[in-house]
Design a protein around this motif. Sequence first.
Motif, PDB file in Angstrom:
ATOM      1  N   LEU A 147       0.840  -1.202   0.000  1.00 56.92           N
ATOM      2  CA  LEU A 147       0.000   0.000   0.000  1.00 56.92           C
ATOM      3  C   LEU A 147       0.875   1.253   0.000  1.00 56.92           C
ATOM      4  O   LEU A 147       0.642   2.190  -0.763  1.00 56.92           O
ATOM      5  N   CYS A 148       1.882   1.233   0.876  1.00 57.48           N
ATOM      6  CA  CYS A 148       2.796   2.374   0.984  1.00 57.48           C
ATOM      7  C   CYS A 148       3.578   2.576  -0.315  1.00 57.48           C
ATOM      8  O   CYS A 148       3.766   3.708  -0.755  1.00 57.48           O
ATOM      9  N   GLN A 149       4.023   1.476  -0.909  1.00 60.94           N
ATOM     10  CA  GLN A 149       4.780   1.560  -2.162  1.00 60.94           C
ATOM     11  C   GLN A 149       3.992   2.314  -3.217  1.00 60.94           C
ATOM     12  O   GLN A 149       4.519   3.213  -3.871  1.00 60.94           O
ATOM     13  N   ARG A 150       2.736   1.941  -3.395  1.00 61.84           N
ATOM     14  CA  ARG A 150       1.900   2.576  -4.424  1.00 61.84           C
ATOM     15  C   ARG A 150       1.660   4.043  -4.109  1.00 61.84           C
ATOM     16  O   ARG A 150       1.736   4.891  -4.987  1.00 61.84           O
ATOM     17  N   GLU A 151       1.331   4.325  -2.855  1.00 60.61           N
ATOM     18  CA  GLU A 151       1.040   5.706  -2.482  1.00 60.61           C
ATOM     19  C   GLU A 151       2.285   6.584  -2.631  1.00 60.61           C
ATOM     20  O   GLU A 151       2.219   7.672  -3.208  1.00 60.61           O
ATOM     21  N   ILE A 152       3.405   6.120  -2.138  1.00 63.44           N
ATOM     22  CA  ILE A 152       4.639   6.906  -2.222  1.00 63.44           C
ATOM     23  C   ILE A 152       5.077   7.059  -3.678  1.00 63.44           C
ATOM     24  O   ILE A 152       5.538   8.142  -4.077  1.00 63.44           O
ATOM     25  N   ALA A 153       4.918   6.026  -4.490  1.00 58.73           N
ATOM     26  CA  ALA A 153       5.271   6.135  -5.914  1.00 58.73           C
ATOM     27  C   ALA A 153       4.456   7.247  -6.577  1.00 58.73           C
ATOM     28  O   ALA A 153       4.981   8.010  -7.401  1.00 58.73           O
ATOM     29  N   TYR A 154       3.202   7.353  -6.204  1.00 57.09           N
ATOM     30  CA  TYR A 154       2.350   8.425  -6.735  1.00 57.09           C
ATOM     31  C   TYR A 154       2.906   9.802  -6.329  1.00 57.09           C
ATOM     32  O   TYR A 154       3.068  10.693  -7.166  1.00 57.09           O
TER      33      TYR A 154
END
Length: 125
Positions: free
Chosen positions: A15-22
Amino acid sequence: MKSQFTVFFDGACPLCQREIAYYQRLDTADQIRWVDVSAADATCPDGYCQLDLLKRFHVQCEQGQMYSGAAGFARMWAALPGVWRYLGKVAMLPPITWVLEIFYKAFLPIRPWMQRRAKALLNHP
């Protein structure tokens, strides 16, 4: 351009990976230094250990002041362009930060379950 502050995030969390990538894609001016604290070689700021930084979202300002949870998100958003900058400024207002922190604290206990579900979905053929 020199980073205004550092964001410490859990790169092992899908979840964090996707949000931070954004957010990283939005940070076109390189205002933010991104540190994946799940990495074995992650450097932690004075007074913090890796576990502290994995439990909650943290932002460290250039002057060294740490913000976590909703206050950290508000500062990160304020460094991003467009509507995020305005959302961050509003989120930094004490009554708004307090309400957002209530939601953030409510999310933390269900985060491990959500991480497991996200990993299962991502690994599903």
